[in-house]
Design a protein around this motif. Sequence first.
Motif, PDB file in Angstrom:
ATOM      1  N   PRO A  64       0.835  -1.209   0.000  1.00  0.00           N
ATOM      2  CA  PRO A  64       0.000   0.000   0.000  1.00  0.00           C
ATOM      3  C   PRO A  64       0.865   1.251   0.000  1.00  0.00           C
ATOM      4  O   PRO A  64       1.920   1.289   0.639  1.00  0.00           O
ATOM      5  CB  PRO A  64      -0.801  -0.121   1.304  1.00  0.00           C
ATOM      6  N   PHE A  65       0.433   2.270  -0.703  1.00  0.00           N
ATOM      7  CA  PHE A  65       1.205   3.508  -0.808  1.00  0.00           C
ATOM      8  C   PHE A  65       1.550   4.067   0.567  1.00  0.00           C
ATOM      9  O   PHE A  65       2.673   4.522   0.798  1.00  0.00           O
ATOM     10  CB  PHE A  65       0.407   4.542  -1.613  1.00  0.00           C
ATOM     11  N   LEU A  66       0.604   4.040   1.495  1.00  0.00           N
ATOM     12  CA  LEU A  66       0.829   4.619   2.820  1.00  0.00           C
ATOM     13  C   LEU A  66       1.789   3.792   3.666  1.00  0.00           C
ATOM     14  O   LEU A  66       2.193   4.216   4.751  1.00  0.00           O
ATOM     15  CB  LEU A  66      -0.496   4.779   3.562  1.00  0.00           C
ATOM     16  N   ALA A  67       2.190   2.619   3.166  1.00  0.00           N
ATOM     17  CA  ALA A  67       3.162   1.807   3.887  1.00  0.00           C
ATOM     18  C   ALA A  67       4.581   2.293   3.646  1.00  0.00           C
ATOM     19  O   ALA A  67       5.495   1.971   4.407  1.00  0.00           O
ATOM     20  CB  ALA A  67       3.043   0.341   3.465  1.00  0.00           C
ATOM     21  N   THR A  68       4.797   3.066   2.584  1.00  0.00           N
ATOM     22  CA  THR A  68       6.142   3.574   2.289  1.00  0.00           C
ATOM     23  C   THR A  68       6.456   4.761   3.198  1.00  0.00           C
ATOM     24  O   THR A  68       7.416   4.749   3.953  1.00  0.00           O
ATOM     25  CB  THR A  68       6.245   3.991   0.817  1.00  0.00           C
ATOM     26  N   HIS A  69       5.670   5.797   3.074  1.00  0.00           N
ATOM     27  CA  HIS A  69       5.642   6.907   4.028  1.00  0.00           C
ATOM     28  C   HIS A  69       4.175   7.188   4.282  1.00  0.00           C
ATOM     29  O   HIS A  69       3.374   7.220   3.343  1.00  0.00           O
ATOM     30  CB  HIS A  69       6.328   8.158   3.480  1.00  0.00           C
ATOM     31  N   PHE A  70       3.832   7.382   5.543  1.00  0.00           N
ATOM     32  CA  PHE A  70       2.420   7.585   5.871  1.00  0.00           C
ATOM     33  C   PHE A  70       2.070   9.039   5.575  1.00  0.00           C
ATOM     34  O   PHE A  70       2.252   9.922   6.415  1.00  0.00           O
ATOM     35  CB  PHE A  70       2.156   7.232   7.337  1.00  0.00           C
ATOM     36  N   SER A  71       1.555   9.260   4.351  1.00  0.00           N
ATOM     37  CA  SER A  71       1.281  10.617   3.856  1.00  0.00           C
ATOM     38  C   SER A  71      -0.150  10.741   3.348  1.00  0.00           C
ATOM     39  O   SER A  71      -0.381  10.901   2.138  1.00  0.00           O
ATOM     40  CB  SER A  71       2.264  10.965   2.730  1.00  0.00           C
ATOM     41  N   PRO A  72      -1.125  10.671   4.247  1.00  0.00           N
ATOM     42  CA  PRO A  72      -2.525  10.781   3.805  1.00  0.00           C
ATOM     43  C   PRO A  72      -2.876  12.133   3.204  1.00  0.00           C
ATOM     44  O   PRO A  72      -3.956  12.301   2.640  1.00  0.00           O
ATOM     45  CB  PRO A  72      -3.326  10.515   5.086  1.00  0.00           C
ATOM     46  N   ILE A  73      -1.946  13.089   3.260  1.00  0.00           N
ATOM     47  CA  ILE A  73      -2.204  14.399   2.660  1.00  0.00           C
ATOM     48  C   ILE A  73      -2.437  14.294   1.158  1.00  0.00           C
ATOM     49  O   ILE A  73      -3.025  15.181   0.539  1.00  0.00           O
ATOM     50  CB  ILE A  73      -1.052  15.380   2.963  1.00  0.00           C
ATOM     51  N   ILE A  74      -1.994  13.202   0.532  1.00  0.00           N
ATOM     52  CA  ILE A  74      -2.188  13.054  -0.915  1.00  0.00           C
ATOM     53  C   ILE A  74      -3.668  13.081  -1.291  1.00  0.00           C
ATOM     54  O   ILE A  74      -4.010  13.447  -2.418  1.00  0.00           O
ATOM     55  CB  ILE A  74      -1.527  11.779  -1.466  1.00  0.00           C
ATOM     56  N   VAL A 173       1.450  16.849  10.112  1.00  0.00           N
ATOM     57  CA  VAL A 173       1.594  15.436  10.491  1.00  0.00           C
ATOM     58  C   VAL A 173       1.045  14.502   9.420  1.00  0.00           C
ATOM     59  O   VAL A 173       1.414  13.326   9.373  1.00  0.00           O
ATOM     60  CB  VAL A 173       0.930  15.135  11.851  1.00  0.00           C
ATOM     61  N   MET A 174       0.181  15.025   8.552  1.00  0.00           N
ATOM     62  CA  MET A 174      -0.340  14.205   7.450  1.00  0.00           C
ATOM     63  C   MET A 174       0.694  13.987   6.349  1.00  0.00           C
ATOM     64  O   MET A 174       0.479  13.181   5.452  1.00  0.00           O
ATOM     65  CB  MET A 174      -1.581  14.878   6.848  1.00  0.00           C
ATOM     66  N   CYS A 175       1.811  14.705   6.420  1.00  0.00           N
ATOM     67  CA  CYS A 175       2.817  14.626   5.353  1.00  0.00           C
ATOM     68  C   CYS A 175       3.779  13.458   5.519  1.00  0.00           C
ATOM     69  O   CYS A 175       4.236  12.887   4.536  1.00  0.00           O
ATOM     70  CB  CYS A 175       3.602  15.923   5.276  1.00  0.00           C
ATOM     71  N   MET A 176       4.110  13.120   6.760  1.00  0.00           N
ATOM     72  CA  MET A 176       5.060  12.035   6.978  1.00  0.00           C
ATOM     73  C   MET A 176       4.929  11.509   8.401  1.00  0.00           C
ATOM     74  O   MET A 176       4.610  12.267   9.316  1.00  0.00           O
ATOM     75  CB  MET A 176       6.488  12.488   6.699  1.00  0.00           C
ATOM     76  N   GLU A 177       5.217  10.239   8.558  1.00  0.00           N
ATOM     77  CA  GLU A 177       4.992   9.583   9.843  1.00  0.00           C
ATOM     78  C   GLU A 177       5.847  10.149  10.974  1.00  0.00           C
ATOM     79  O   GLU A 177       5.443  10.139  12.136  1.00  0.00           O
ATOM     80  CB  GLU A 177       5.248   8.068   9.713  1.00  0.00           C
ATOM     81  N   THR A 178       7.042  10.665  10.669  1.00  0.00           N
ATOM     82  CA  THR A 178       7.926  11.178  11.722  1.00  0.00           C
ATOM     83  C   THR A 178       7.652  12.627  12.087  1.00  0.00           C
ATOM     84  O   THR A 178       8.196  13.129  13.080  1.00  0.00           O
ATOM     85  CB  THR A 178       9.405  11.075  11.282  1.00  0.00           C
ATOM     86  N   PHE A 179       6.806  13.293  11.322  1.00  0.00           N
ATOM     87  CA  PHE A 179       6.644  14.728  11.529  1.00  0.00           C
ATOM     88  C   PHE A 179       5.903  15.081  12.816  1.00  0.00           C
ATOM     89  O   PHE A 179       6.026  16.200  13.309  1.00  0.00           O
ATOM     90  CB  PHE A 179       5.958  15.363  10.318  1.00  0.00           C
ATOM     91  N   VAL A 214       1.888  11.426  20.013  1.00  0.00           N
ATOM     92  CA  VAL A 214       1.183  10.144  20.131  1.00  0.00           C
ATOM     93  C   VAL A 214       0.808   9.612  18.751  1.00  0.00           C
ATOM     94  O   VAL A 214       0.959   8.415  18.458  1.00  0.00           O
ATOM     95  CB  VAL A 214      -0.071  10.288  21.021  1.00  0.00           C
ATOM     96  N   TYR A 215       0.326  10.499  17.898  1.00  0.00           N
ATOM     97  CA  TYR A 215      -0.058  10.110  16.530  1.00  0.00           C
ATOM     98  C   TYR A 215       1.117   9.460  15.804  1.00  0.00           C
ATOM     99  O   TYR A 215       0.990   8.377  15.223  1.00  0.00           O
ATOM    100  CB  TYR A 215      -0.530  11.349  15.769  1.00  0.00           C
ATOM    101  N   SER A 216       2.272  10.116  15.830  1.00  0.00           N
ATOM    102  CA  SER A 216       3.430   9.582  15.121  1.00  0.00           C
ATOM    103  C   SER A 216       3.885   8.251  15.697  1.00  0.00           C
ATOM    104  O   SER A 216       4.224   7.317  14.955  1.00  0.00           O
ATOM    105  CB  SER A 216       4.594  10.582  15.169  1.00  0.00           C
TER     106      SER A 216
END
Length: 485
Positions: A64-74, A173-179, A214-216
């Motif tokens: 899944p795309f979100l498995a690479t970097h969690f970026s639901p902003i797309i 935070v929607m841009c990347m999992e570490t943000f 917590v989200y990250s």
Amino acid sequence: MVLLKDKKLIISLLFFFLFCLIAIVNHYSLRTFFDLGMINQALYQLGNLQNPLFTLGIDGKDMPFLATHFSPIIYLYYPFFLIFGHLTPTLIQILAISLAGVPIYKLSLLFLNNNKTLANYCLIHFYLIWGIYSALAFDFHNNVIGSMMVPWLTLFLFQKKNYLLIIASLLMVMCMETFGIWLFTVLLIFIIYQFKHNKHLNKIALLVAFAALVYSLLVINFVMPSLQNTAQNLQFGRYSHLGGSLAEVFLNLIKHPKIIVEGLFTNLKDKSFAIQKIIFLLFLFFSGCFLIYKNPLFIFIFLVPLALKFLSNDSGLFGIYHQYSIEFVPLLSMVLIFGLNKTNFLIRERLALACCALTAVCTFASLNFSLGEYDYKANSSFYKPVHFKPGLDLGSVKQSLKLIPIDAKVSASSCLSPYLFQRRYLYHFPIIKDAKYIAIIKNNRSTWPISEEAHQQKIDLLKKSGLFKVISDQKDMIIFKAKEN
């Protein structure tokens, strides 16, 4: 005439035009890569009501795309994708950088006694920072968009506009999992700064900071491993020498703090000296970080991006190139603005001008000299005629690509992927798998991750394999089609 007198607007428009010269020209000259291709592919799949799939991995695995970097902003990009098509991510990136100048200017006015001259210097400094040019020269990445949220949320924090702070934080935070971790440190430091100077504790901002953390942690430790169908997050591969999980890495660093010191100048994977790291630190220092002594607390807002960069075993992250320096762009601006705030009135303008000049020298050096791996000078030299010469017969290449049916499974050179996104399965050559078509640029523009010699050998083997036939063989590109059984 009124607009011509607005210096900040003129500055912003000039740099916007410059950014377009870099990124849009690169895109249309086939000088972008699979990061942009994977975003376009994901947006195309969203339009087909499919769960976006990442198929361009060099390991040949689909996920899944979100498995690479969690970026639901797309998901927020899609309405623009309907209008601008494959140019959408490039335009969004340019706009995000350009518009981030607005909060930089307003923060400067807020902390520098409404001095418009100083605010203009701070705006120019921001737009000059080398991290912007290396990101635009490389490709597209959501960490650019997230980084450009930092000036906005900082402005909203000090303006006490909590509802806008929440929106900016959510977008970040929607841009990347570490943000979320980085956002936590940024907000916490500025909350402390705010409390120290005016005794105001913004409880809403504090809540946002902890919610982001917590989200990250949840996304990194549970959501992404679930999407990847693995026990541990695959992104930890870059930090496997420190531990197999975020907790293990953190504990290992506490037990062995010398690792942090070694990470400043060596590749922790093999203990070799990493000159790219020294160059990066020098660039940071001369681009405004020399003022951090005015606000030593601000060192902590650099910790997360520095740790992700310097503790990695991937040497491509170490230096000033790619998109891996973009997080430092807004931070350098913050150091300059808040540093000038604590500087004598009589020397503020001269110091700001000097900082602009030093930053310009650093950026010029990054554009003209090879100061690390994969510098992409041809992509960023917007002031040279060669930048506007694609080095390919674009008409022939793009006409030949029309031979490939939409939705056919394709293996392609990296630089072709942003244009071959209209399909569920798109592979990064030399990964072929079950591809029905293979499109390869022959001039060695994008042979990564294999050498130029190995790349040519792969083409020769395909010609001899008997599994594919050549349907187009132009000067710059060759296209194969799988033979029917």
